[in-house]
Design a protein around this motif. Structure first.
Motif, PDB file in Angstrom:
ATOM      1  N   GLU A  73      48.404  64.344  44.381  1.00 35.62           N
ATOM      2  CA  GLU A  73      49.175  63.597  45.369  1.00 35.62           C
ATOM      3  C   GLU A  73      50.373  64.439  45.775  1.00 35.62           C
ATOM      4  OE1 GLU A  73      50.257  59.769  43.843  1.00 35.62           O
ATOM      5  OE2 GLU A  73      48.188  59.050  43.892  1.00 35.62           O
ATOM      6  N   ILE A  74      50.606  64.542  47.090  1.00 39.31           N
ATOM      7  CA  ILE A  74      51.714  65.333  47.615  1.00 39.31           C
ATOM      8  C   ILE A  74      52.642  64.414  48.401  1.00 39.31           C
ATOM      9  CG2 ILE A  74      52.361  67.254  49.104  1.00 39.31           C
ATOM     10  CD1 ILE A  74      49.527  68.358  48.691  1.00 39.31           C
ATOM     11  N   ASN A  75      53.921  64.536  48.113  1.00 37.15           N
ATOM     12  CA  ASN A  75      54.917  63.783  48.854  1.00 37.15           C
ATOM     13  C   ASN A  75      54.976  64.368  50.272  1.00 37.15           C
ATOM     14  OD1 ASN A  75      57.297  62.837  50.052  1.00 37.15           O
ATOM     15  ND2 ASN A  75      58.381  62.765  48.112  1.00 37.15           N
ATOM     16  N   PRO A  76      54.770  63.562  51.313  1.00 36.50           N
ATOM     17  CA  PRO A  76      54.754  64.095  52.682  1.00 36.50           C
ATOM     18  C   PRO A  76      56.094  64.697  53.116  1.00 36.50           C
ATOM     19  CG  PRO A  76      54.711  61.715  52.731  1.00 36.50           C
ATOM     20  CD  PRO A  76      54.549  62.128  51.299  1.00 36.50           C
ATOM     21  N   ASN A  77      57.180  64.350  52.433  1.00 33.88           N
ATOM     22  CA  ASN A  77      58.489  64.924  52.753  1.00 33.88           C
ATOM     23  C   ASN A  77      58.643  66.335  52.196  1.00 33.88           C
ATOM     24  OD1 ASN A  77      59.564  62.608  54.144  1.00 33.88           O
ATOM     25  ND2 ASN A  77      59.624  61.614  52.157  1.00 33.88           N
ATOM     26  N   GLU A  78      57.709  66.761  51.353  1.00 35.57           N
ATOM     27  CA  GLU A  78      57.787  68.083  50.736  1.00 35.57           C
ATOM     28  C   GLU A  78      56.922  69.132  51.432  1.00 35.57           C
ATOM     29  OE1 GLU A  78      56.802  67.544  46.639  1.00 35.57           O
ATOM     30  OE2 GLU A  78      58.604  66.356  46.226  1.00 35.57           O
ATOM     31  N   ILE A  79      56.274  68.759  52.524  1.00 29.69           N
ATOM     32  CA  ILE A  79      55.435  69.724  53.226  1.00 29.69           C
ATOM     33  C   ILE A  79      55.852  69.825  54.689  1.00 29.69           C
ATOM     34  CG2 ILE A  79      53.464  69.440  51.695  1.00 29.69           C
ATOM     35  CD1 ILE A  79      52.182  67.675  53.704  1.00 29.69           C
ATOM     36  N   GLN A  80      55.436  70.903  55.324  1.00 31.04           N
ATOM     37  CA  GLN A  80      55.793  71.122  56.725  1.00 31.04           C
ATOM     38  C   GLN A  80      55.112  70.088  57.619  1.00 31.04           C
ATOM     39  OE1 GLN A  80      54.487  75.178  57.302  1.00 31.04           O
ATOM     40  NE2 GLN A  80      56.623  75.840  57.378  1.00 31.04           N
ATOM     41  N   THR A  83      54.316  70.554  60.648  1.00 33.52           N
ATOM     42  CA  THR A  83      53.413  71.224  61.582  1.00 33.52           C
ATOM     43  C   THR A  83      52.762  72.408  60.884  1.00 33.52           C
ATOM     44  OG1 THR A  83      55.149  72.680  62.407  1.00 33.52           O
ATOM     45  CG2 THR A  83      54.800  70.628  63.600  1.00 33.52           C
ATOM     46  N   THR A  84      51.698  72.854  61.462  1.00 28.24           N
ATOM     47  CA  THR A  84      51.015  74.036  60.959  1.00 28.24           C
ATOM     48  C   THR A  84      50.497  74.815  62.154  1.00 28.24           C
ATOM     49  OG1 THR A  84      49.342  74.852  59.436  1.00 28.24           O
ATOM     50  CG2 THR A  84      48.761  72.909  60.726  1.00 28.24           C
ATOM     51  N   SER A  85      50.286  76.072  61.957  1.00 26.03           N
ATOM     52  CA  SER A  85      49.745  76.911  63.011  1.00 26.03           C
ATOM     53  C   SER A  85      48.656  77.782  62.418  1.00 26.03           C
ATOM     54  CB  SER A  85      50.841  77.776  63.618  1.00 26.03           C
ATOM     55  OG  SER A  85      50.314  78.571  64.646  1.00 26.03           O
ATOM     56  N   TYR A  86      47.535  77.794  63.043  1.00 32.65           N
ATOM     57  CA  TYR A  86      46.397  78.554  62.555  1.00 32.65           C
ATOM     58  C   TYR A  86      46.123  79.706  63.504  1.00 32.65           C
ATOM     59  CZ  TYR A  86      41.601  79.742  61.336  1.00 32.65           C
ATOM     60  OH  TYR A  86      40.472  80.414  60.968  1.00 32.65           O
ATOM     61  N   TRP A  87      46.173  80.909  62.991  1.00 34.54           N
ATOM     62  CA  TRP A  87      45.830  82.095  63.781  1.00 34.54           C
ATOM     63  C   TRP A  87      44.819  82.893  63.007  1.00 34.54           C
ATOM     64  CZ3 TRP A  87      47.273  82.587  68.667  1.00 34.54           C
ATOM     65  CH2 TRP A  87      48.345  81.814  69.092  1.00 34.54           C
ATOM     66  N   ARG A  88      43.746  83.263  63.650  1.00 31.79           N
ATOM     67  CA  ARG A  88      42.696  84.023  63.013  1.00 31.79           C
ATOM     68  C   ARG A  88      42.394  85.259  63.848  1.00 31.79           C
ATOM     69  NH1 ARG A  88      36.737  81.855  62.725  1.00 31.79           N
ATOM     70  NH2 ARG A  88      35.891  83.878  63.057  1.00 31.79           N
ATOM     71  N   LYS A  89      42.326  86.372  63.194  1.00 32.30           N
ATOM     72  CA  LYS A  89      42.013  87.615  63.893  1.00 32.30           C
ATOM     73  C   LYS A  89      40.524  87.615  64.237  1.00 32.30           C
ATOM     74  CE  LYS A  89      42.198  92.600  63.424  1.00 32.30           C
ATOM     75  NZ  LYS A  89      42.551  93.725  62.559  1.00 32.30           N
ATOM     76  N   GLU A 141      45.429  70.822  64.626  1.00 38.13           N
ATOM     77  CA  GLU A 141      46.871  70.928  64.397  1.00 38.13           C
ATOM     78  C   GLU A 141      47.585  69.633  64.778  1.00 38.13           C
ATOM     79  OE1 GLU A 141      47.348  75.758  64.969  1.00 38.13           O
ATOM     80  OE2 GLU A 141      47.839  74.450  66.637  1.00 38.13           O
ATOM     81  N   GLU A 142      47.188  69.027  65.879  1.00 40.25           N
ATOM     82  CA  GLU A 142      47.792  67.766  66.316  1.00 40.25           C
ATOM     83  C   GLU A 142      47.454  66.636  65.342  1.00 40.25           C
ATOM     84  OE1 GLU A 142      49.984  65.069  68.664  1.00 40.25           O
ATOM     85  OE2 GLU A 142      50.022  67.240  68.441  1.00 40.25           O
ATOM     86  N   THR A 143      46.224  66.621  64.849  1.00 40.26           N
ATOM     87  CA  THR A 143      45.814  65.619  63.873  1.00 40.26           C
ATOM     88  C   THR A 143      46.619  65.755  62.591  1.00 40.26           C
ATOM     89  OG1 THR A 143      43.582  65.552  64.791  1.00 40.26           O
ATOM     90  CG2 THR A 143      43.859  64.732  62.543  1.00 40.26           C
ATOM     91  N   TYR A 144      46.845  66.980  62.130  1.00 38.33           N
ATOM     92  CA  TYR A 144      47.645  67.241  60.938  1.00 38.33           C
ATOM     93  C   TYR A 144      49.072  66.717  61.144  1.00 38.33           C
ATOM     94  CZ  TYR A 144      50.196  69.902  57.388  1.00 38.33           C
ATOM     95  OH  TYR A 144      51.009  70.277  56.357  1.00 38.33           O
ATOM     96  N   ARG A 145      49.659  67.013  62.300  1.00 38.23           N
ATOM     97  CA  ARG A 145      51.014  66.558  62.595  1.00 38.23           C
ATOM     98  C   ARG A 145      51.106  65.033  62.550  1.00 38.23           C
ATOM     99  NH1 ARG A 145      53.788  64.275  66.229  1.00 38.23           N
ATOM    100  NH2 ARG A 145      52.117  64.158  67.754  1.00 38.23           N
ATOM    101  N   LYS A 146      50.121  64.376  63.154  1.00 36.60           N
ATOM    102  CA  LYS A 146      50.109  62.914  63.172  1.00 36.60           C
ATOM    103  C   LYS A 146      49.918  62.342  61.765  1.00 36.60           C
ATOM    104  CE  LYS A 146      48.569  62.172  67.910  1.00 36.60           C
ATOM    105  NZ  LYS A 146      47.502  61.607  68.751  1.00 36.60           N
ATOM    106  N   LEU A 147      49.095  62.979  60.951  1.00 39.67           N
ATOM    107  CA  LEU A 147      48.871  62.522  59.575  1.00 39.67           C
ATOM    108  C   LEU A 147      50.173  62.569  58.782  1.00 39.67           C
ATOM    109  CD1 LEU A 147      47.040  61.804  57.108  1.00 39.67           C
ATOM    110  CD2 LEU A 147      46.853  64.273  56.754  1.00 39.67           C
ATOM    111  N   ILE A 148      50.903  63.691  58.871  1.00 42.03           N
ATOM    112  CA  ILE A 148      52.157  63.827  58.146  1.00 42.03           C
ATOM    113  C   ILE A 148      53.160  62.781  58.627  1.00 42.03           C
ATOM    114  CG2 ILE A 148      54.081  65.366  57.593  1.00 42.03           C
ATOM    115  CD1 ILE A 148      51.300  66.155  56.391  1.00 42.03           C
ATOM    116  N   GLU A 149      53.243  62.599  59.919  1.00 43.34           N
ATOM    117  CA  GLU A 149      54.151  61.598  60.490  1.00 43.34           C
ATOM    118  C   GLU A 149      53.805  60.196  59.984  1.00 43.34           C
ATOM    119  OE1 GLU A 149      54.326  59.903  64.891  1.00 43.34           O
ATOM    120  OE2 GLU A 149      55.037  61.977  64.786  1.00 43.34           O
ATOM    121  N   PHE A 150      52.526  59.853  59.978  1.00 48.82           N
ATOM    122  CA  PHE A 150      52.064  58.542  59.516  1.00 48.82           C
ATOM    123  C   PHE A 150      52.390  58.327  58.039  1.00 48.82           C
ATOM    124  CE2 PHE A 150      48.709  55.997  57.503  1.00 48.82           C
ATOM    125  CZ  PHE A 150      48.838  54.809  58.201  1.00 48.82           C
ATOM    126  N   LYS A 151      52.119  59.336  57.226  1.00 51.76           N
ATOM    127  CA  LYS A 151      52.368  59.228  55.786  1.00 51.76           C
ATOM    128  C   LYS A 151      53.863  59.087  55.491  1.00 51.76           C
ATOM    129  CE  LYS A 151      48.352  59.318  53.841  1.00 51.76           C
ATOM    130  NZ  LYS A 151      47.951  58.254  52.910  1.00 51.76           N
TER     131      LYS A 151
END
Length: 67
Positions: A50-57, A59-65, A23-33
């Motif tokens: 190709e996805i514009n980084p301004n069009e996605i969240q 942060t992300t949260s992963y929860w698995r039952k 999750e932290e790596t994803y956050r840093k990737l979006i920030e960098f892009k």
């Protein structure tokens, strides 16, 4: 030798650390892009997209039952 309860707790703790790191790596990737103003390139249904980084969240949260 660990018993089943200890094994489950150990693996849950390890899994939680891995997920937190991803999750932290994803956050840093979006920030960098966003800083570089470059798209995020992913594969979607076998196609390169190709996805514009301004069009996605940012942060992300992963929860698995756990079964």
């Amino acid at each position: 030798m660990l018993n089943t309860m200890d094994d489950n707790k150990y693996f849950k703790d390890e899994r939680d650390k891995i997920i937190k790191g991803l999750e932290e790596t994803y956050r840093k990737l979006i920030e960098f892009k966003k800083q570089k103003k470059t798209p995020i390139v992913v594969s979607k249904n076998g196609e390169i997209v190709e996805i514009n980084p301004n069009e996605i969240q940012p942060t992300t949260s992963y929860w698995r039952k756990i079964i």
